[in-house]
Enzyme design. Structure first.
Site, PDB file in Angstrom:
ATOM      1  CG  ASP A  69      -1.756   1.190   1.384  1.00  0.00           C
ATOM      2  OD1 ASP A  69      -2.450   1.547   0.411  1.00  0.00           O
ATOM      3  OD2 ASP A  69      -1.729   1.812   2.463  1.00  0.00           O
ATOM      4  CG  ASP A 109      -1.791   7.624   0.484  1.00  0.00           C
ATOM      5  OD1 ASP A 109      -1.351   8.781   0.507  1.00  0.00           O
ATOM      6  OD2 ASP A 109      -2.228   7.077  -0.549  1.00  0.00           O
ATOM      7  CG  ASP A 127      -2.350   2.007   6.316  1.00  0.00           C
ATOM      8  OD1 ASP A 127      -2.798   1.628   5.212  1.00  0.00           O
ATOM      9  OD2 ASP A 127      -2.487   3.165   6.726  1.00  0.00           O
TER      10      ASP A 127
END
Length: 236
Positions: free
Chosen positions: A23, A25, A186
Site C-alpha cells: 500500500d 499512503d 495499514d
C-alpha cells in the site's frame, strides 16, 4: 529473531512468498501532512471551516474522492451534498497537486526494508487506491519508484481495494499464485482485499487505519517497520 516491541509474529509458518505488494499512503509514505493541507485549502476555498489534522488523517483511505467526501461531511459515514462534492473534488485535486511533495516522506525503515526484500529476489509492486497521476510523481520524488516492477493505481482497473481485483492483477502480472503473495498495508481496505484474493497480509503498526487500533485488523502479522517485515520473510 527479535521483533520490535510493537510487532506481532505471523500466525502461520512458513509463508511461501515470491512477491510482495505494498500500500502507499500510511505504509510506504507519510502523506498525511500534505493530504491535510490540501483538504483544508479546499475547505477554505469553499468558505467552510477547517478541520483539525487528526480528523482528516482518520479520513485517509479509499482514494481522493472518499477523502473529500469524508472531509466535507466531517464524518467517516455521513454523505455530503452531492453538488458540493462535485464542486469540491477538482478543488482538492488542484490544491493537492500543488502541495503533495512538500512534506511527504518515506516512513522509517521503508528504504531499508525494500532493499532487503529486493536482495531476497522478491518481486515488488505498489498497489494503491491513489490515482496514477499522483502516485508516480510521489514515488519518484521520494526515491522509491525504481524498487517496483509494477504499479497498480486506483484508476488503472475497474475496481480498487477492498475489491481483490488489483491484487489478482498483480498476481497475474508476476505469474504467481495468490498464496505466494504478501500484501503489506495499514487499513481494513488492505486486509479485506488480501483475504478476498487469497493473499497473505502484514499490517504496519504506524499506519493511518482511520484511528483504529491496528490489532483489530485481520492480518497475519503486525510489523513496526518494513525492515522488520523483510527480517520476517528472510527467516521464513
Amino acid at each position: 529473531m527479535k521483533l520490535s516491541p510493537q510487532a506481532r509474529p505471523p500466525k502461520d509458518f512458513p509463508l511461501p512468498v515470491k512477491a510482495v505488494l505494498f500500500d502507499l499512503d500510511g505504509t510506504l509514505l507519510d502523506t498525511a501532512p500534505d493530504l491535510v493541507a490540501a483538504a483544508n485549502a479546499m475547505l477554505g476555498e469553499l468558505v467552510l471551516p477547517e478541520l483539525d489534522a487528526e480528523s482528516i488523517k482518520n479520513f485517509i483511505g479509499g482514494g481522493i474522492a472518499t477523502l473529500v467526501k469524508r472531509t466535507l461531511a466531517a464524518s467517516l459515514e455521513s454523505e455530503p451534498d452531492a453538488q458540493l462534492l462535485e464542486r469540491a473534488l477538482p478543488l482538492y485535486e488542484k490544491h493537492y497537486a500543488k502541495v503533495m511533495l512538500n512534506l511527504t516522506r518515506p516512513f522509517a525503515g521503508v528504504v531499508e526494508g525494500l532493499q532487503a526484500m529486493r536482495a531476497q529476489s522478491l518481486r515488488l509492486a505498489c498497489v494503491t487506491n491513489k490515482v496514477e497521476r499522483f502516485t508516480r510523481p510521489l514515488l519518484g520524488a521520494t526515491g522509491l519508484l525504481d524498487f517496483f516492477e509494477l504499479l497498480v493505481c486506483g484508476d488503472n482497473l475497474p475496481k480498487k481495494k477492498p475489491d481483490p481485483l488489483p491484487l489478482r492483477h498483480a498476481c497475474a502480472h508476476f505469474g504467481v499464485e495468490p498464496r505466494e503473495v504478501l500484501l503489506i498495508g495499514d487499513s481494513p481496505l488492505d486486509t479485506q482485499a488480501a483475504r478476498a484474493a487469497g493473499c497473505h497480509i502484514f499490517c504496519v503498526s504506524y499506519g493511518y487505519n482511520q484511528g483504529r487500533d491496528v490489532r483489530e485488523l485481520d492480518c497475519d502479522a503486525i510489523v513496526a517497520t518494513l525492515r522488520d517485515a523483510a527480517n520476517l520473510l528472510r527467516n521464513l
